[in-house]
Structure formats: C-alpha cells, structure tokens
Design a protein around this motif. Structure first.
Motif, PDB file in Angstrom:
ATOM      1  N   TYR A  28       0.823  -1.204   0.000  1.00 42.57           N
ATOM      2  CA  TYR A  28       0.000   0.000   0.000  1.00 42.57           C
ATOM      3  C   TYR A  28       0.864   1.264   0.000  1.00 42.57           C
ATOM      4  N   ALA A  29       1.944   1.257   0.758  1.00 43.22           N
ATOM      5  CA  ALA A  29       2.828   2.426   0.823  1.00 43.22           C
ATOM      6  C   ALA A  29       3.519   2.658  -0.524  1.00 43.22           C
ATOM      7  N   LYS A  32       0.954   4.264  -2.785  1.00 46.00           N
ATOM      8  CA  LYS A  32       0.788   5.659  -2.367  1.00 46.00           C
ATOM      9  C   LYS A  32       1.967   6.515  -2.850  1.00 46.00           C
ATOM     10  N   ARG A  33       3.167   5.968  -2.767  1.00 49.20           N
ATOM     11  CA  ARG A  33       4.362   6.715  -3.193  1.00 49.20           C
ATOM     12  C   ARG A  33       4.360   6.964  -4.704  1.00 49.20           C
ATOM     13  N   ASN A  35       1.749   7.247  -6.551  1.00 50.71           N
ATOM     14  CA  ASN A  35       0.743   8.293  -6.726  1.00 50.71           C
ATOM     15  C   ASN A  35       1.329   9.664  -6.391  1.00 50.71           C
ATOM     16  N   GLU A  36       2.069   9.751  -5.286  1.00 49.60           N
ATOM     17  CA  GLU A  36       2.686  11.021  -4.882  1.00 49.60           C
ATOM     18  C   GLU A  36       3.726  11.488  -5.899  1.00 49.60           C
ATOM     19  N   GLN A  43      -1.990   6.030 -11.055  1.00 50.34           N
ATOM     20  CA  GLN A  43      -2.668   5.378  -9.942  1.00 50.34           C
ATOM     21  C   GLN A  43      -2.669   3.876 -10.200  1.00 50.34           C
TER      22      GLN A  43
END
Length: 120
Positions: A28-29, A32-33, A35-36, A43
């Motif tokens: 998940y991290a 998220k990274r 995406n950032e 995505q």
C-alpha cells in the motif's frame, strides 16, 4: 490523464526498485508513493503491483518479510537487494538514453501548445 499501459509497464520496475532503494516498504505504501511521485497522474492497483513484486522477488532483486504494524496488522515488507540495486542502475542508464533520444526528437518537432508545455 491516461498513461498507455505499455509505458506504465516499462516504467514499473525502475519505479518500484527506486522506491525500495530509499528503504523497505509494503504494498500500500508503494502504491501511495507512486501516486505522490506522479502528482496523482499514475494510480496503480494491487493487481498491477503485487505480480511485479513477486517477479522481482523470484529474480532476487527484492526480498520480503512479514512484519506487524503498530496496529498489530501483519504486512509483507519488501526490500531491495544488491542484485536489485544493480538492476536499478542498469535501468537508470537505459532510461537516460531513451529520455535523451525522446527529448531530442520532441524538441525538433513542433507540438501543439498543450503537449509541448511539459517538454520545453
């Protein structure tokens, strides 16, 4: 913005290895990274990430361990190996060649303003 699946696939390995080169992480991290790093323009889904992580693990480029989070939930954490760092260095060299060639082509071709804006 839609990014062609071939481009996503080509960039996935160096992105994941690069993220893991900063330190171990869990699925998940990593999502998220990505995406950032892309400003929300990329995505990824679990269905795209986990097969890649498993392939990198089979290739010996990442290792995984189960760890408990602060909430007690178990998560599989991934870490880059020396082989993964070597693969990342090779991919970085390859991407530099491709990016340079594309940059030269795109600077010599007149593009519509909305497309050229990001490549000036």
């Amino acid at each position: 913005m839609h990014i062609d699946k071939d481009l996503v696939a080509a960039s996935a390995t160096p992105l994941v290895l690069g993220i893991l080169a900063d330190g171990e992480s869990y699925g998940y991290a990593i999502l998220k990274r990505v995406n950032e790093l892309s400003g929300g323009r990329m995505q990824w889904t679990d269905g795209m990430l986990y097969p890649l992580l498993h392939r990198l693990e089979r290739l010996g480029q990442v290792t995984s361990t189960w760890q408990s989070s602060d909430s007690g939930r178990r998560r599989k954490h991934y870490a880059i190996t020396d082989s993964g760092r070597a693969a990342l260095a090779e991919r970085r060299t390859q991407w530099a060649v491709v990016a340079d060639a594309l940059g030269q082509v795109w600077h010599s071709v007149e593009l519509p303003p909305t497309v050229a804006k990001g490549w000036a």
